[in-house]
Design an enzyme around this catalytic site. Structure first.
Site, PDB file in Angstrom:
ATOM      1  N   CYS A 160       0.833  -1.214   0.000  1.00 19.48           N
ATOM      2  CA  CYS A 160       0.000   0.000   0.000  1.00 19.48           C
ATOM      3  C   CYS A 160       0.866   1.263   0.000  1.00 19.48           C
ATOM      4  O   CYS A 160       1.578   1.529   0.964  1.00 19.48           O
ATOM      5  CB  CYS A 160      -0.918  -0.046   1.227  1.00 19.48           C
ATOM      6  SG  CYS A 160      -1.765   1.492   1.595  1.00 19.48           S
ATOM      7  N   CYS A 172       0.044   3.702   2.820  1.00 20.06           N
ATOM      8  CA  CYS A 172       0.529   3.158   4.101  1.00 20.06           C
ATOM      9  C   CYS A 172       1.998   3.512   4.303  1.00 20.06           C
ATOM     10  O   CYS A 172       2.411   3.867   5.414  1.00 20.06           O
ATOM     11  CB  CYS A 172       0.355   1.638   4.150  1.00 20.06           C
ATOM     12  SG  CYS A 172      -1.355   1.090   4.038  1.00 20.06           S
TER      13      CYS A 172
END
Length: 137
Positions: free
Chosen positions: A64, A67
């Site tokens: 991600c 993230c």
């Protein structure tokens, strides 16, 4: 037989060394309040939320992009606030992600006194996260 015993002894020794290394590497511990706690299952999450009054749990995935972008902010929050910070890899802990209705990453869930009180999805700025933490600290 002597050769097998030697292999078994070596395996036992290596296992003991690995266990000692794991116990001393900080995984799942809070040696320093600023170190994020890496959660590997429900029991560790329960321990973290029962041990610390306020816990910010970062549900993330290695693949991600957002993230990875929020990770430095989460680490700064761990160092600068009284809240404990925990990280949960959703790929390795799918059951936890499902239990907390994590449908997108990053998802940040704030626990206060052992209960989830806030859930924030997507990129968050540091000031907003600190404000939420301060409401419960």
């Amino acid at each position: 037989m002597t050769e097998n015993r030697s292999i078994d002894e070596i395996r036992e020794q290596k296992l003991a060394e690995l266990q000692e290394t794991h116990e001393n590497d900080g995984v799942g511990t809070t040696d320093s309040p600023s170190d994020p706690i890496h959660i590997e299952g429900q029991s560790q999450l329960t321990d973290a939320t029962e041990t610390h009054r306020v816990v910010l749990v970062d549900f993330y995935a290695d693949w991600c992009g957002p993230c990875k972008m929020i990770e430095p902010t989460v680490e700064e929050i761990a160092a600068e606030t009284d809240a404990a910070v925990a990280k949960v890899d959703i790929d390795a802990n799918q059951r936890l992600a499902t239990e907390f209705s994590v449908r997108g990453v990053p998802t940040l869930i704030l626990f206060a006194d052992g209960e989830p009180v806030e859930q924030l999805v997507g990129m968050q700025n540091k000031a907003a996260l600190i404000d939420v933490i301060d409401q419960y600290s």
